[in-house]
Structure formats: structure tokens, C-alpha cells
Scaffold this active site. Structure first.
Site, PDB file in Angstrom:
ATOM      1  N   ASP A   1       3.904   9.461  -0.822  1.00  0.00           N
ATOM      2  CA  ASP A   1       2.707   8.743  -0.377  1.00  0.00           C
ATOM      3  C   ASP A   1       2.386   7.654  -1.393  1.00  0.00           C
ATOM      4  O   ASP A   1       2.497   7.904  -2.602  1.00  0.00           O
ATOM      5  CB  ASP A   1       1.523   9.723  -0.284  1.00  0.00           C
ATOM      6  CG  ASP A   1       0.544   9.354   0.818  1.00  0.00           C
ATOM      7  OD1 ASP A   1       0.436   8.149   1.113  1.00  0.00           O
ATOM      8  OD2 ASP A   1      -0.110  10.257   1.368  1.00  0.00           O
TER       9      ASP A   1
ATOM     10  N   HIS B   1       0.818  -1.222   0.000  1.00  0.00           N
ATOM     11  CA  HIS B   1       0.000   0.000   0.000  1.00  0.00           C
ATOM     12  C   HIS B   1       0.849   1.268   0.000  1.00  0.00           C
ATOM     13  O   HIS B   1       0.329   2.353  -0.220  1.00  0.00           O
ATOM     14  CB  HIS B   1      -0.914   0.009   1.228  1.00  0.00           C
ATOM     15  CG  HIS B   1      -1.987  -1.047   1.160  1.00  0.00           C
ATOM     16  ND1 HIS B   1      -3.301  -0.742   0.934  1.00  0.00           N
ATOM     17  CD2 HIS B   1      -1.929  -2.392   1.254  1.00  0.00           C
ATOM     18  CE1 HIS B   1      -4.015  -1.856   0.910  1.00  0.00           C
ATOM     19  NE2 HIS B   1      -3.198  -2.870   1.105  1.00  0.00           N
TER      20      HIS B   1
END
Ligand code: G6P
Length: 472
Positions: free
Chosen positions: A381, A172
């Protein structure tokens, strides 16, 4: 919601293995503690898949320190299997290796990470515990989907125990360049761990490419195609699967009368009809909360923004507060908030509204709907789902998203105002442009982003991954 019931003999055709279970223990109306599924997130994206499989199990940590094993139970049609983690184990595996070593390294060393052999040993033994538990639950030939950086050794450990399984892994968070990753003393073990999977999924093509190059560079695999590897005669597919959100849930809830009213109340409370800017993040040093505060402070000092015409709300959800770097980040952010309000606020009218608490889904939606400008400025991110949530909540197609080009979401949301968070002047310019943008341009951009977030939602992400794994 289905009543949890315990389950004795478990056997599932799909096993999800993640560091956390998708449940929280909450007090019910009788004052008893019961498990509730956390709405949204990964669990929502798997909901349609549950019907397709003959039993779905989810293995993970409950978030509570436990030395004893908590019995598996069934909730909302899914078998939940708690994996125990004592306080000492949590320090090594979760706070140590996962969030003290891998997290900063994978986020381009925004903060220096620490390498400790005893952390790695703790990480390995907890990964072994997850792999053993998954091997017990999976039925013959089942699909197992392992998630995230806390469990990178699991695919290979599981393959040794259960060669009959189809194993997928999804990361992720970003995957760093092979040069950066190679600093890890355990680089070969961590890479081999992932190569135990049949399918290794990443958020963006560049993350996938980094891993592909790394595996070949370490001599652990040979190249068969742009997304294919050969590992001792076994095929491993490496691909990107950008994660989405449950668009419909945000879209519907944002249209709800109570949410619309709450958004109007919020704007009224803020005073004049003026521009509301919003940031919503876990209080994490990768998120660039300090960047946007500094940019805002300079714009006020330069008198390019006026404190009576603009305000900022910053939600900073408490996170990993046992890790030193998070403690010092909190001090830094809170000092900046204090400075801005000290320099530019008036009695009853602070310019920055800082909230260091977790907000409910409805409160967040009201804020998304009240905000003219959303600031998402991470240094790095994997995806950043907040950017997508804001877009999904803008049911009237207004609002401007300022987005870091180093968030995975920037590969998709090209109609945001993209910024380099290391370039403070660039961030200032983007904020000004967002504040001044005309309604037609804002609508055109928002409409395009809403189409994209709707099409690439959470369900299509999960289906894309599982169908690819099935077809291998
Ligand atoms: C990121 C990670 C997740 C993690 C989440 C919250 O999104 O990819 O694996 O669960 O942050 O962090 P926490 O440490 O509280 O689980």
C-alpha cells in the site's frame, strides 16, 4: 457551500491535475442534480493553499461516462474543469492500462497484470487530453501539480507545450523496484513522462529511491545527488512526502456526541461486552482482506478466540467492479465470510459483519470509535490512510492498530503492531497480542501515534510539496 457558477475564461496560478475531480453530482432538496465537493481527502489539504494563489483550478474526470465536454464551473473558490472520458476510453485508460496494468505491477504483482498495446495507446491519448487542458488553464509561470499513476505521461507532455510552468508530480501508490518496472514495454516513455516534472514526489524514501535508480539505469538521467537528477541539463528533484489526513476533522468529529452515542449503540448491538475488531478497505486485492479473515478463522478454530467474546466488522467498499480480478476477489472474500459465520456464528450472532457498501463519514467514525482493534493488513500500500483515520478517531487514546509492514504508513506508525501479511502465524499472533494488550501499553502506543498523525497532517503534506516545488 458556494453555488456553482460557470466560468468562461480560466486562468489559474495553481493547477491540480488528477484522474478524478473532488466532486460528486448529488440530488438537492428540489430534486435537481448539483455538484458537491467531497469533504476530506486531497481537496481539504489544499484548502489553505487556495488563499495563497491567484486562482486554483482542478482538472479531472467526473466519474461519469461522457462523450461531450462538460463546461468548467466554480465551486468553493476553486475552478473545476471536467475532462471527458467516454465508456470506450474509460475501458482503455482507467480499467485497462491504469488498473489492469500499472496498479498490479506497482503493488509488487500481488495479482498478475496484463500488458496490451491498445490499452497503452488509450492511456497515452487520455494523458494528452489532460495535458492539453492543463496547458490552456495555467497562467504564465503557474505551478501545476499532477497526481498519480493514471497520469504519468502528463508532466513531459505539458512541459513540451508550456516550458514556462513549474511542474510537480506526486505518486499516491508505491513505486516498484526498477527490476519489476522494467517489465513494462513502455518503461522508457513512462519514466520520461515523470521526468518532465521539476519535482517528483513519492510516499516513502524507498519509492523515491526506486525511481531515482530507474531513471539512471535507463540512461534517461544522471545522478547529481541522493535526491537530484540531471535530465538534459535540467534539474529534477526526487523526494518522499508521506501523505497525511485532516487530523482535526477526525478528532473533532469523533468527539461529537452523536458519534459517541452511535459507537455505544453499535457495541450494544454486537451483544456481550467483548472485543470488536474492524477492517475498512476498498474491496481491492492489495488490501489483504482475505489474510485477516483467514487468520481470524484459524484463531476461532484453534479456540484461541471465542465467538462469544469477539466479533469482526469488515467494510469492503465497492471498487473497480468492471475489472476481473476485483470480481474474483469479491467471491473469495464473501465465501470466507460465509464459512466463518457458518462454522462459528449462532442465530442472531454472526462473528463477521460484512458490509459491501460505502459508509458515511459519521458511520465510519462510530465504527472507529467502537473498535478495540483495527486490522490493516495490505500486501502492499502506498500509505493507507485508514490506519491514520483510526488513530485520529481514538480520542480516548485507547485501541490497538495492527498494521502491515508493507503499507507506507508503517514507516511512520512504528507504535502499531507491525505484521508481515504473508506470514499467517505472525498475523494470528499480532491479533492475539492486540486483543490481550493491557490498557497502559495500548495508551502509550496510541498517544505516540496520535502525536505523529496530528503533526504530519494533510495540510502540512500539501504545503511541504508546494513549498519545495516553489523553491526549485
Ligand atoms: C487509490 C489511488 C487513487 C484512486 C483511489 C480510488 O487511492 O491512489 O488515485 O482515486 O485509489 O480508486 P478509483 O479507481 O475509484 O479512483
Amino acid at each position: 457551500m458556494a453555488k456553482p457558477r460557470s466560468t468562461k475564461s480560466l486562468s489559474a496560478d495553481l493547477v491540480v491535475v488528477a484522474n478524478r475531480l473532488p466532486v460528486k453530482r448529488v440530488e438537492n432538496d428540489n430534486g435537481d442534480l448539483e455538484w458537491r465537493t467531497s469533504p476530506g481527502g486531497l481537496v481539504a489539504s489544499l484548502a489553505p493553499a487556495i488563499a495563497e494563489f491567484n486562482g486554483v483550478a482542478w482538472l479531472g474526470w467526473t466519474g461519469e461516462d461522457t462523450t461531450r465536454t462538460v463546461a468548467p464551473f466554480v465551486l468553493d473558490g476553486m475552478q473545476l474543469v471536467p475532462v471527458r472520458l467516454s465508456e470506450a476510453e474509460r475501458e482503455l485508460h482507467y480499467e485497462g492500462m491504469s488498473n489492469g496494468t500499472l496498479w498490479p505491477l506497482y503493488h509488487d504483482k500481488v495479482q498478475p497484470g496484463e500488458f496490451h498495446r491498445h490499452w497503452y495507446e488509450g492511456y497515452r491519448s487520455i494523458n494528452r487530453r489532460f495535458a492539453d487542458a492543463a496547458a490552456k488553464v495555467a497562467s504564465e509561470g503557474a505551478m501545476v501539480w499532477v497526481h498519480d499513476y493514471q497520469l504519468q505521461l502528463v508532466p513531459d507532455m505539458l512541459r513540451e507545450l508550456r516550458p514556462d510552468l513549474k511542474i510537480g508530480f506526486f505518486l499516491h501508490i508505491p513505486f516498484p523496484s526498477p527490476e519489476l518496472f522494467s517489465q513494462l514495454p513502455w518503461r522508457r516513455a513512462l519514466t520520461s513522462g515523470l521526468l518532465g516534472a521539476d519535482l517528483v514526489g513519492f510516499q516513502s524514501p524507498s519509492d523515491a529511491n526506486n525511481f531515482h535508480r530507474l531513471a539512471i539505469g535507463l540512461g534517461l538521467a544522471t545522478r547529481t545527488s541522493r535526491s537530484g537528477l540531471d535530465v538534459d541539463g535540467r534539474a529534477v528533484t526526487v523526494r518522499s512526502f508521506p501523505i497525511g489526513i485532516d487530523f482535526q476533522r477526525y478528532d473533532e468529529a469523533a468527539n461529537d456526541h452523536a458519534v459517541t452515542e452511535a459507537a455505544q449503540d453499535l457495541r450494544a448491538q454486537l451483544g456481550q461486552p467483548h472485543t470488536v475488531m474492524l477492517g475498512v478497505d476498498r474491496l481491492d486485492y492489495t488490501k489483504g482482506i482475505d489474510v485477516r479473515l483467514r487468520a481470524f478463522k484459524e484463531l476461532l478454530a484453534d479456540e484461541l478466540l471465542h465467538p462469544s467474546q469477539v466479533s469482526m466488522i469488515q467494510i469492503a467498499e465497492p471498487s473497480r467492479d468492471q475489472v476481473d480480478a476485483y470480481v474474483s476477489l469479491r467471491e473469495r472474500v464473501e465465501r470466507l465470510v460465509g464459512e466463518i459465520n457458518g462454522d462459528f456464528g449462532r442465530v442472531g450472532y454472526p462473528v463477521v459483519h460484512y458490509i459491501h457498501r460505502t459508509r458515511s463519514f459519521e458511520e465510519l467514525l462510530a465504527m472507529y470509535r467502537a473498535a478495540d482493534v483495527m486490522l490493516v493488513t495490505p500486501f502492499r500500500d502506498g500509505m493507507n490512510l485508514v490506519a491514520k483515520e483510526y488513530v485520529a478517531a481514538r480520542v480516548d487514546e485507547s485501541g490497538v492498530l495492527v498494521l502491515s509492514e508493507f503499507a507506507g504508513a508503517a514507516h511512520q506508525l512504528k507504535d502499531a503492531l507491525l505484521v508481515n501479511p504473508y506470514d499467517i502465524d505472525g498475523v494470528k499472533n499480532a491479533i492475539l497480542r492486540a486483543v490481550e494488550m493491557g490498557p497502559d501499553e495500548a495508551r502509550r502506543r496510541m498517544r505516540a501515534m496520535r502525536r505523529l498523525v496530528k503533526k504530519n497532517d494533510a495540510v502540512s503534506w500539501a504545503a511541504g510539496f508546494l513549498n519545495t516545488l516553489r523553491s526549485i
